[in-house]
Design a protein around this motif. Structure first.
Motif, PDB file in Angstrom:
ATOM      1  N   LYS A  90     -46.196  -3.416   4.204  1.00 41.99           N
ATOM      2  CA  LYS A  90     -47.743  -4.101   4.069  1.00 41.99           C
ATOM      3  C   LYS A  90     -47.652  -4.628   2.750  1.00 41.99           C
ATOM      4  O   LYS A  90     -48.337  -5.531   2.127  1.00 41.99           O
ATOM      5  CB  LYS A  90     -48.839  -3.055   4.523  1.00 41.99           C
ATOM      6  CG  LYS A  90     -48.809  -2.540   5.886  1.00 41.99           C
ATOM      7  CD  LYS A  90     -48.382  -3.693   6.957  1.00 41.99           C
ATOM      8  CE  LYS A  90     -48.368  -2.931   8.269  1.00 41.99           C
ATOM      9  NZ  LYS A  90     -47.714  -3.715   9.371  1.00 41.99           N
ATOM     10  N   LEU A  91     -46.996  -3.836   1.569  1.00 45.51           N
ATOM     11  CA  LEU A  91     -47.093  -4.182   0.392  1.00 45.51           C
ATOM     12  C   LEU A  91     -46.210  -5.573   0.238  1.00 45.51           C
ATOM     13  O   LEU A  91     -46.554  -6.434  -0.552  1.00 45.51           O
ATOM     14  CB  LEU A  91     -46.362  -3.116  -0.614  1.00 45.51           C
ATOM     15  CG  LEU A  91     -47.152  -2.059  -0.769  1.00 45.51           C
ATOM     16  CD1 LEU A  91     -46.109  -0.726  -1.674  1.00 45.51           C
ATOM     17  CD2 LEU A  91     -48.374  -2.208  -1.567  1.00 45.51           C
ATOM     18  N   ARG A 128     -50.052 -12.949  -3.374  1.00 50.98           N
ATOM     19  CA  ARG A 128     -49.736 -13.410  -4.689  1.00 50.98           C
ATOM     20  C   ARG A 128     -48.577 -14.311  -4.627  1.00 50.98           C
ATOM     21  O   ARG A 128     -48.291 -14.583  -5.700  1.00 50.98           O
ATOM     22  CB  ARG A 128     -49.256 -11.915  -5.286  1.00 50.98           C
ATOM     23  CG  ARG A 128     -50.269 -10.802  -5.366  1.00 50.98           C
ATOM     24  CD  ARG A 128     -51.315 -10.994  -6.227  1.00 50.98           C
ATOM     25  NE  ARG A 128     -50.965 -11.094  -7.573  1.00 50.98           N
ATOM     26  CZ  ARG A 128     -51.600 -10.997  -8.771  1.00 50.98           C
ATOM     27  NH1 ARG A 128     -52.773 -10.473  -8.642  1.00 50.98           N
ATOM     28  NH2 ARG A 128     -51.090 -10.986 -10.056  1.00 50.98           N
ATOM     29  N   GLY A 129     -48.248 -14.822  -3.500  1.00 46.50           N
ATOM     30  CA  GLY A 129     -47.100 -15.737  -3.614  1.00 46.50           C
ATOM     31  C   GLY A 129     -45.694 -15.342  -3.963  1.00 46.50           C
ATOM     32  O   GLY A 129     -44.932 -16.202  -4.404  1.00 46.50           O
ATOM     33  N   ARG A 160     -39.042  -8.772 -13.573  1.00 48.67           N
ATOM     34  CA  ARG A 160     -40.032  -9.359 -14.720  1.00 48.67           C
ATOM     35  C   ARG A 160     -40.677 -10.597 -14.430  1.00 48.67           C
ATOM     36  O   ARG A 160     -41.620 -10.562 -15.052  1.00 48.67           O
ATOM     37  CB  ARG A 160     -38.834  -9.889 -15.820  1.00 48.67           C
ATOM     38  CG  ARG A 160     -38.963  -9.169 -17.079  1.00 48.67           C
ATOM     39  CD  ARG A 160     -37.850  -9.729 -18.069  1.00 48.67           C
ATOM     40  NE  ARG A 160     -36.498  -9.564 -17.773  1.00 48.67           N
ATOM     41  CZ  ARG A 160     -35.468 -10.428 -17.460  1.00 48.67           C
ATOM     42  NH1 ARG A 160     -35.998 -11.660 -17.601  1.00 48.67           N
ATOM     43  NH2 ARG A 160     -34.286 -10.377 -17.196  1.00 48.67           N
ATOM     44  N   GLN A 161     -40.266 -11.355 -13.570  1.00 43.86           N
ATOM     45  CA  GLN A 161     -40.744 -12.718 -13.208  1.00 43.86           C
ATOM     46  C   GLN A 161     -42.211 -12.371 -12.415  1.00 43.86           C
ATOM     47  O   GLN A 161     -43.325 -12.977 -12.722  1.00 43.86           O
ATOM     48  CB  GLN A 161     -40.136 -13.366 -12.312  1.00 43.86           C
ATOM     49  CG  GLN A 161     -40.211 -14.945 -12.450  1.00 43.86           C
ATOM     50  CD  GLN A 161     -39.062 -15.731 -11.485  1.00 43.86           C
ATOM     51  OE1 GLN A 161     -38.124 -14.979 -11.215  1.00 43.86           O
ATOM     52  NE2 GLN A 161     -39.540 -16.817 -10.967  1.00 43.86           N
ATOM     53  N   HIS A 162     -42.261 -11.221 -11.678  1.00 41.76           N
ATOM     54  CA  HIS A 162     -43.369 -10.803 -10.818  1.00 41.76           C
ATOM     55  C   HIS A 162     -44.011  -9.570 -11.197  1.00 41.76           C
ATOM     56  O   HIS A 162     -44.429  -8.985 -10.280  1.00 41.76           O
ATOM     57  CB  HIS A 162     -42.838 -10.817  -9.335  1.00 41.76           C
ATOM     58  CG  HIS A 162     -42.434 -12.536  -8.925  1.00 41.76           C
ATOM     59  ND1 HIS A 162     -43.068 -13.375  -8.824  1.00 41.76           N
ATOM     60  CD2 HIS A 162     -41.265 -12.679  -8.731  1.00 41.76           C
ATOM     61  CE1 HIS A 162     -42.373 -14.196  -8.341  1.00 41.76           C
ATOM     62  NE2 HIS A 162     -41.124 -14.079  -8.497  1.00 41.76           N
ATOM     63  N   GLN A 163     -43.920  -9.188 -12.371  1.00 38.78           N
ATOM     64  CA  GLN A 163     -44.637  -7.899 -12.848  1.00 38.78           C
ATOM     65  C   GLN A 163     -45.893  -7.790 -12.723  1.00 38.78           C
ATOM     66  O   GLN A 163     -46.194  -6.834 -12.107  1.00 38.78           O
ATOM     67  CB  GLN A 163     -44.026  -7.526 -14.348  1.00 38.78           C
ATOM     68  CG  GLN A 163     -44.187  -6.042 -14.631  1.00 38.78           C
ATOM     69  CD  GLN A 163     -43.319  -5.303 -14.020  1.00 38.78           C
ATOM     70  OE1 GLN A 163     -42.028  -5.322 -14.046  1.00 38.78           O
ATOM     71  NE2 GLN A 163     -43.793  -4.320 -13.171  1.00 38.78           N
ATOM     72  N   ASP A 164     -46.716  -8.734 -12.817  1.00 35.59           N
ATOM     73  CA  ASP A 164     -48.120  -8.544 -12.913  1.00 35.59           C
ATOM     74  C   ASP A 164     -48.415  -8.478 -11.225  1.00 35.59           C
ATOM     75  O   ASP A 164     -49.316  -7.499 -11.094  1.00 35.59           O
ATOM     76  CB  ASP A 164     -48.725 -10.044 -13.201  1.00 35.59           C
ATOM     77  CG  ASP A 164     -48.938  -9.900 -14.643  1.00 35.59           C
ATOM     78  OD1 ASP A 164     -49.107 -11.210 -15.266  1.00 35.59           O
ATOM     79  OD2 ASP A 164     -48.551  -9.036 -15.242  1.00 35.59           O
ATOM     80  N   ARG A 193     -63.239  -7.432  -3.511  1.00 35.34           N
ATOM     81  CA  ARG A 193     -61.790  -7.251  -4.030  1.00 35.34           C
ATOM     82  C   ARG A 193     -61.038  -8.729  -4.183  1.00 35.34           C
ATOM     83  O   ARG A 193     -60.037  -8.675  -4.670  1.00 35.34           O
ATOM     84  CB  ARG A 193     -60.803  -6.325  -3.520  1.00 35.34           C
ATOM     85  CG  ARG A 193     -61.345  -4.932  -3.707  1.00 35.34           C
ATOM     86  CD  ARG A 193     -60.858  -4.032  -2.498  1.00 35.34           C
ATOM     87  NE  ARG A 193     -59.435  -3.957  -2.418  1.00 35.34           N
ATOM     88  CZ  ARG A 193     -58.761  -3.376  -1.117  1.00 35.34           C
ATOM     89  NH1 ARG A 193     -59.658  -3.107  -0.256  1.00 35.34           N
ATOM     90  NH2 ARG A 193     -57.588  -3.356  -1.341  1.00 35.34           N
ATOM     91  N   ARG A 194     -61.871  -9.665  -3.754  1.00 33.44           N
ATOM     92  CA  ARG A 194     -61.631 -11.194  -3.784  1.00 33.44           C
ATOM     93  C   ARG A 194     -60.190 -11.390  -3.017  1.00 33.44           C
ATOM     94  O   ARG A 194     -59.209 -12.021  -3.438  1.00 33.44           O
ATOM     95  CB  ARG A 194     -61.266 -11.665  -5.187  1.00 33.44           C
ATOM     96  CG  ARG A 194     -62.519 -11.562  -6.035  1.00 33.44           C
ATOM     97  CD  ARG A 194     -62.039 -11.719  -7.538  1.00 33.44           C
ATOM     98  NE  ARG A 194     -63.287 -11.796  -8.194  1.00 33.44           N
ATOM     99  CZ  ARG A 194     -64.046 -12.715  -8.630  1.00 33.44           C
ATOM    100  NH1 ARG A 194     -63.993 -14.060  -8.132  1.00 33.44           N
ATOM    101  NH2 ARG A 194     -65.140 -12.796  -9.164  1.00 33.44           N
ATOM    102  N   LEU A 195     -59.851 -10.704  -1.848  1.00 35.04           N
ATOM    103  CA  LEU A 195     -58.755 -10.817  -0.937  1.00 35.04           C
ATOM    104  C   LEU A 195     -58.837 -11.646   0.118  1.00 35.04           C
ATOM    105  O   LEU A 195     -58.130 -11.745   0.765  1.00 35.04           O
ATOM    106  CB  LEU A 195     -58.076  -9.178  -0.469  1.00 35.04           C
ATOM    107  CG  LEU A 195     -57.689  -8.710  -1.645  1.00 35.04           C
ATOM    108  CD1 LEU A 195     -57.645  -6.963  -1.114  1.00 35.04           C
ATOM    109  CD2 LEU A 195     -56.485  -8.944  -2.225  1.00 35.04           C
ATOM    110  N   LEU A 196     -59.851 -12.256   0.365  1.00 32.79           N
ATOM    111  CA  LEU A 196     -60.358 -13.243   1.528  1.00 32.79           C
ATOM    112  C   LEU A 196     -60.435 -14.429   0.731  1.00 32.79           C
ATOM    113  O   LEU A 196     -61.139 -14.832  -0.117  1.00 32.79           O
ATOM    114  CB  LEU A 196     -61.537 -12.747   1.886  1.00 32.79           C
ATOM    115  CG  LEU A 196     -61.597 -11.385   2.596  1.00 32.79           C
ATOM    116  CD1 LEU A 196     -62.879 -10.984   3.378  1.00 32.79           C
ATOM    117  CD2 LEU A 196     -60.439 -11.180   3.521  1.00 32.79           C
TER     118      LEU A 196
END
Lengths: 194, 425
Positions: A33-34, A42-43, A108-112, A180-183
């Motif tokens: 699920k992660l 998050r793309g 590194r590219q997707h750390q956030d 949580r702004r997930l929709l």
């Protein structure tokens, strides 16, 4: 991304997530699920194709890659038994650091996004991950069709897929996911009218 | 003929496959008849000459097995289905027919030579992911097959929409409460896998793919695998041995047939030959079904006979296929991978193709998921690996093959010998 680099990226991501998510939560469901949330919300370009099952969004390739990571000694997988059934516990293996190094450029590219996923979901139970990812799946499908959903409609559709949850519980999750702004398909007006 | 009439079609694997009038009319449609012109195992007949069977009879077989599985799940776990999913007799009857239709139509969107050409599907709008054959199946169901599904007289009893059938195949939320049954169409022990193992084994003459279908059907059940988890499809403890046999059969067929070195070489060539034939090297999109459905094995073979397909078309017609010069261990360690990378670098332009086993996930599902087994002792689910030592030790098949052109074989062999490593030619 070519296949070889994609494999390295996935392995590194698995090693990273497994080293950061609390051990009590980290199993196959959490990993699946992660990956779903990272890719679909998050793309992050993981190249998976998630479709829905009674156990939530799923791609067997995630488990196939997990097996590869275990084979490389990057991950240790143990079956955990309890009175209700079983689950899997994932821990870093002896080669975890090496695998992460191989895909350092990707991390590194997707750390956030990785930080976000760990913080947002790291302490959740597997069943909640199944439910929330199912709800986001329904939401994203609707958004893809240009459909606007109310929280009630999202709740009803999710309950069709997860009937063992009480409606009130799903409705509460829907409100929480919205906050949580997930929709994407639920607009402010539709949320306020719920 | 009345709606109750049953049509029986002979099947070398199952004896007879019985279709109702509705299904009979569906298989008569041109989009379904096209499956007679798509070989199940592409060019595997170059290695196993008997492997000429098509997606048509496989689809009938999957319909047959799916029905057996459905009835068994209901028989073995009716109370659970009623309590957890709210099914009653009418509901079960409805889902039974839905599962039959989805199983029958699950492969209707396949491209010529089946999985060999899946890399030639176009990318979706916005770039990124390619379409997969299930999406073409769903599009065909919603398109050319919509009328025969929705407007057949038999549908007065069920009120299915084409979307209901498509949703179960493509795994979309439209499947609603029927989502539980998706495991029978596309899961660890689905009807697809159960049929193709037996069918491919029969036609290739390779006996490793055989297992006791009737025993596994008899023990399939709905169960809960964990706390707060929904229902999924698993096996009663009495069936764990045959579930083990199924897993081992899959592994053996993968290593001996699906990933046979010559068969893989032909996959490379037919893929590249079709790429040369297709406009822009890609199949038409699911929105251009008329054009897509023109493509089948016959069309491709006709173009090959006419000299099309470029260098790879020539390699196919003249049997000058690529040669494997190296195969890695089935499960590679970190060191094996480093050695492989070194070898690839040394081979340089002599390396014609690198084929990792796990590249296309459509390939016969050698994933690591574990079949849940309902323990007789405490009524709680355990993974199959808990009972079966063989399954617990079976890792993922992660092998990589390296190929060169036949004319470069000698030089490539020399380099492989020089570099060494744990693999073999």
């Amino acid at each position: 991304m070519d296949w070889r680099n994609l494999q390295k990226a996935r392995m590194a991501l698995f090693a990273e997530l497994i080293s950061r998510v609390p051990q009590a939560s980290m199993g196959r469901t959490m990993l699946m699920k992660l990956c779903y949330f990272l890719q679909e919300v998050r793309g992050v370009p993981l190249g998976y194709r998630f479709t829905i099952y009674s156990y939530g969004p799923f791609d067997s390739e995630v488990l196939s890659d997990l097996n590869t990571a275990v084979g490389l000694d990057g991950v240790k997988s143990t079956v955990v038994y309890n009175s209700a059934g079983y689950g899997y516990r994932l821990e870093p293996g002896p080669m975890s650091a090496a695998i992460r190094d191989d895909g350092e450029w990707f991390l590194r590219q997707h750390q956030d996004s990785i930080d976000w996923a760990v913080e947002e979901f790291g302490d959740k139970a597997a069943s909640e991950m199944e439910l929330e990812s199912t709800m986001v799946f329904v939401d994203r499908e609707a958004a893809g069709r240009g459909e606007i959903l109310s929280l009630d409609l999202l709740t009803d559709r999710a309950r069709n897929l997860k009937p063992h949850f009480q409606r009130e519980h799903i409705a509460a999750r829907a409100k929480d996911l919205y906050s949580r702004r997930l929709l994407k398909s639920v607009k402010r007006e539709a949320a306020l009218s719920a | 003929m009345g709606l109750d009439h049953i049509y029986e079609i002979r099947c070398p694997v199952h004896g007879f496959v019985a279709l109702n009038a509705w299904e009979r009319e569906i298989i008569d449609q041109p989009a379904f008849q096209r499956l007679k012109r798509i070989r199940q195992l592409a060019w595997t007949d170059q290695v196993y000459p008997g492997a000429m069977h098509t997606r048509f009879e496989h689809s009938l077989g999957v319909r047959h097995v799916a029905n057996l599985l459905f009835d068994s799940v209901v028989r073995n776990s009716r109370a659970l289905l009623e309590s957890d999913l709210g099914y009653n007799e009418t509901g079960l009857d409805r889902y039974r027919q839905l599962v039959r239709l989805a199983a029958l139509l699950h492969d209707v969107g396949h491209s010529p030579f089946s999985h060999s050409s899946e890399d030639l599907f176009p990318e979706r709008d916005g770039g990124g992911k390619k379409y997969v054959h299930e999406e073409y199946s769903a599009a065909i169901i919603r398109g050319p097959l919509r009328d025969v599904i929705e407007n057949h007289r038999a549908n007065a009893n069920y009120a299915f929409s084409a979307d209901d059938v498509a949703a179960l195949i493509e795994g979309s939320a439209g499947a609603q409460k029927g989502i539980f049954w998706r495991d029978l169409i596309s899961g660890q022990m689905d009807a697809d896998r159960m049929d193709y193992l037996l069918r491919d084994s029969h036609h290739t003459g390779v006996h490793y793919g055989r297992y006791d279908l009737h025993r596994i059907v008899g023990t399939v059940t709905a169960l809960r695998s964990g706390e707060n988890s929904g229902l999924r499809v698993g096996i009663q403890e009495g069936g764990w041995h045959v579930a083990e046999a199924l897993v081992l059969a899959r592994y053996a067929m993968f290593t001996q047939v699906y990933f046979h070195k010559t068969r893989v070489a032909y996959d490379i060539h037919i893929r590249e030959a079709m790429k040369a034939m297709l406009p822009n090297g890609r199949f038409p999109r699911p929105t251009e079904l008329d054009k897509y459905l023109e493509w089948d094995d016959w069309k491709v073979l006709g173009l090959l006979a006419g000299g099309q397909g470029g260098e790879h078309g020539e390699r196919l017609t003249q049997r000058k296929h690529y040669r494997r010069v190296y195969r890695s261990n089935e499960m590679m360690s970190h060191r094996d991978r480093e050695c492989l990378e070194k070898l690839e670098e040394r081979l340089g332009s002599l390396l014609a193709e690198r084929v990792p086993a796990g590249r296309s996930k459509a390939w016969y599902k050698t994933d690591g998921s574990d079949i849940p087994v309902l323990s007789e002792q405490d009524g709680v689910a355990r993974p199959l690996s808990y009972f079966s030592r063989a399954v617990s030790y079976l890792g993922k098949h992660d092998q990589v093959f390296l190929y060169c052109r036949p004319e470069d074989r000698l030089e490539a062999d020399r380099i492989v010998k020089e570099v060494g490593g744990n693999g073999l030619a």
